[in-house]
Design an enzyme around this catalytic site. Structure first.
Site, mmCIF file in Angstrom:
data_model
loop_
_atom_site.group_PDB
_atom_site.id
_atom_site.type_symbol
_atom_site.label_atom_id
_atom_site.label_comp_id
_atom_site.label_asym_id
_atom_site.label_seq_id
_atom_site.Cartn_x
_atom_site.Cartn_y
_atom_site.Cartn_z
ATOM 1 N N GLY A 144 0.838 -1.207 0.000
ATOM 2 C CA GLY A 144 0.000 0.000 0.000
ATOM 3 C C GLY A 144 0.867 1.249 0.000
ATOM 4 N N HIS A 145 1.832 1.300 0.922
ATOM 5 C CA HIS A 145 2.770 2.428 0.946
ATOM 6 C C HIS A 145 3.542 2.515 -0.369
ATOM 7 C CE1 HIS A 145 2.789 1.255 5.393
ATOM 8 N NE2 HIS A 145 2.303 2.474 5.413
ATOM 9 N N ASP A 153 -7.229 5.262 4.405
ATOM 10 C CA ASP A 153 -7.558 6.083 5.576
ATOM 11 C C ASP A 153 -8.311 7.314 5.072
ATOM 12 O OD1 ASP A 153 -5.905 4.620 7.766
ATOM 13 O OD2 ASP A 153 -4.562 4.814 6.058
ATOM 14 N N ARG A 177 -0.734 -2.945 10.613
ATOM 15 C CA ARG A 177 -1.308 -3.650 11.771
ATOM 16 C C ARG A 177 -1.720 -5.081 11.430
ATOM 17 N NH1 ARG A 177 -3.212 1.844 13.220
ATOM 18 N NH2 ARG A 177 -2.278 2.334 15.236
HETATM 19 P P1 AMP Z 1 0.469 4.608 7.694
HETATM 20 O O1 AMP Z 1 1.904 4.184 7.639
HETATM 21 O O2 AMP Z 1 -0.466 3.511 8.078
HETATM 22 O O3 AMP Z 1 0.272 5.882 8.491
HETATM 23 O O4 AMP Z 1 0.059 4.981 6.203
HETATM 24 C C1 AMP Z 1 0.810 5.907 5.457
HETATM 25 C C2 AMP Z 1 0.066 6.219 4.179
HETATM 26 O O5 AMP Z 1 -0.120 5.026 3.416
HETATM 27 C C3 AMP Z 1 -1.332 6.800 4.444
HETATM 28 O O6 AMP Z 1 -1.598 7.828 3.495
HETATM 29 C C4 AMP Z 1 -2.222 5.606 4.225
HETATM 30 O O7 AMP Z 1 -3.529 5.943 3.827
HETATM 31 C C5 AMP Z 1 -1.489 4.888 3.115
HETATM 32 N N1 AMP Z 1 -1.872 3.478 3.090
HETATM 33 C C6 AMP Z 1 -1.822 2.597 4.135
HETATM 34 N N2 AMP Z 1 -2.309 1.396 3.749
HETATM 35 C C7 AMP Z 1 -2.692 1.524 2.459
HETATM 36 C C8 AMP Z 1 -3.288 0.643 1.503
HETATM 37 N N3 AMP Z 1 -3.597 -0.625 1.792
HETATM 38 N N4 AMP Z 1 -3.544 1.130 0.268
HETATM 39 C C9 AMP Z 1 -3.245 2.416 -0.052
HETATM 40 N N5 AMP Z 1 -2.677 3.285 0.794
HETATM 41 C C10 AMP Z 1 -2.402 2.850 2.033
#
Ligand code: AMP
Length: 274
Positions: free
Chosen positions: A36-37, A150, A187
């Site tokens: 995703g990232h 998110d 997570r």
């Molecule tokens: P986080 O590390 O969880 O704070 O996420 C960092 C960024 O990656 C945020 O903009 C999230 O929305 C995005 N993100 C996390 N998981 C996904 C996913 N499965 N698909 C797309 N973007 C994601």
């Protein structure tokens, strides 16, 4: 790729790149990078000559009983993945670098952040908006990439950037999922095999809600109740909320949050009425 851990060094690096006429892309994350990232990083690399990925487990956005201490930290893996995806800089500051001493300033985005995650996690979006404002202030003019995963966070950050006139263009990127529908999340690493098998119930609830909206059901309370019913049928899941919210654009956005064991997961999906 350059690893940077101080604010002045990041400022100087990105100012120099802009002075050369290069567009800067910013990808804020909390690390434990997954596909995703990486989809955000690759999109930024495709659209910007310079891409700064940030890895910072932001203490301001965790509640006192939440998983700040347990949150996965894997900076070496993250650096290798970000570099392979084409990032130019990895900014991984310490908590002390970002928030030395007590932080007396909080950015609060009213209304957009009140319901759903905002209601379930008091103070969470203040922490998100405050760190996002800080990252935007130190990154300077750029495009910043955020995931639809998110969705409410995306709306909070977009509103904050607009209201405070940050020279930052927010770019929304689609949710990346496993083949069984589970949205990728750092997570997910907490899930036992049995919990992992149960976790797609969030996506199944969203799809059930989307089906109802697409079939012409207009009572969104009923749609929310149907989604809640799908989660309730999974013994390993404990529902936090399931809601269908009308969007301004005639679309309906479906949100679900649930605990699978001790792990709290969220997901959302868009639905279009016939
Ligand atoms: P986080 O590390 O969880 O704070 O996420 C960092 C960024 O990656 C945020 O903009 C999230 O929305 C995005 N993100 C996390 N998981 C996904 C996913 N499965 N698909 C797309 N973007 C994601």
């Amino acid at each position: 790729m350059n690893l940077i851990d101080t604010i002045p060094a990041l400022r100087k690096a990105l100012d120099d790149e802009r002075a050369r006429g290069l567009m800067v892309g910013l990808v804020p994350t909390m690390g434990a990078l997954h596909e995703g990232h990486l989809s955000l990083i690759r999109r930024a690399v495709a659209e910007c000559k310079v891409v700064a990925v940030t890895v910072f487990v932001n203490p301001l956005q965790f509640g006192p009983a939440e998983d700040l201490a347990a949150y996965p930290r894997r900076l070496d893996d993250d650096a290798a993945l970000a570099e392979a995806a084409g990032a130019t800089y990895l900014f991984a500051p310490s908590v002390e670098e970002m928030f030395p001493g007590r932080t007396l300033t909080t950015v609060h985005v009213a209304e957009v952040g009140d319901a759903l995650e905002g209601a379930s996690r008091p103070g969470h979006f203040d922490g998100v908006a405050t760190v996002a404002a800080k990252l935007f202030a130190l990154a300077g003019p750029c495009r910043a990439y955020f995931g639809e995963k998110d969705r409410q966070q995306l709306e909070v950050v977009r509103r904050m950037a607009a209201d405070l006139s940050f020279p930052v263009q927010i770019v929304a990127c689609p949710t990346v999922r496993e083949v069984d529908g589970l949205a990728l999340s750092s997570r997910n690493a907490y899930l036992s095999p049995a919990e992992r098998a149960a976790a797609p119930v969030l996506y199944q609830a969203l799809v059930a809600g989307r089906d109802l909206v697409e079939q012409g059901v207009t009572d969104l309370t009923n749609v929310g109740a149907a989604m809640a019913g799908v989660v309730a049928a999974e013994p390993a899941a404990r529902l936090d909320y399931a809601e269908a919210v009308p969007g301004g654009d005639g679309k309906v956005r479906l949100y679900v949050a649930a605990h699978i064991g001790t792990t709290r997961l969220i997901d959302n999906l868009e639905a279009t009425a016939p």
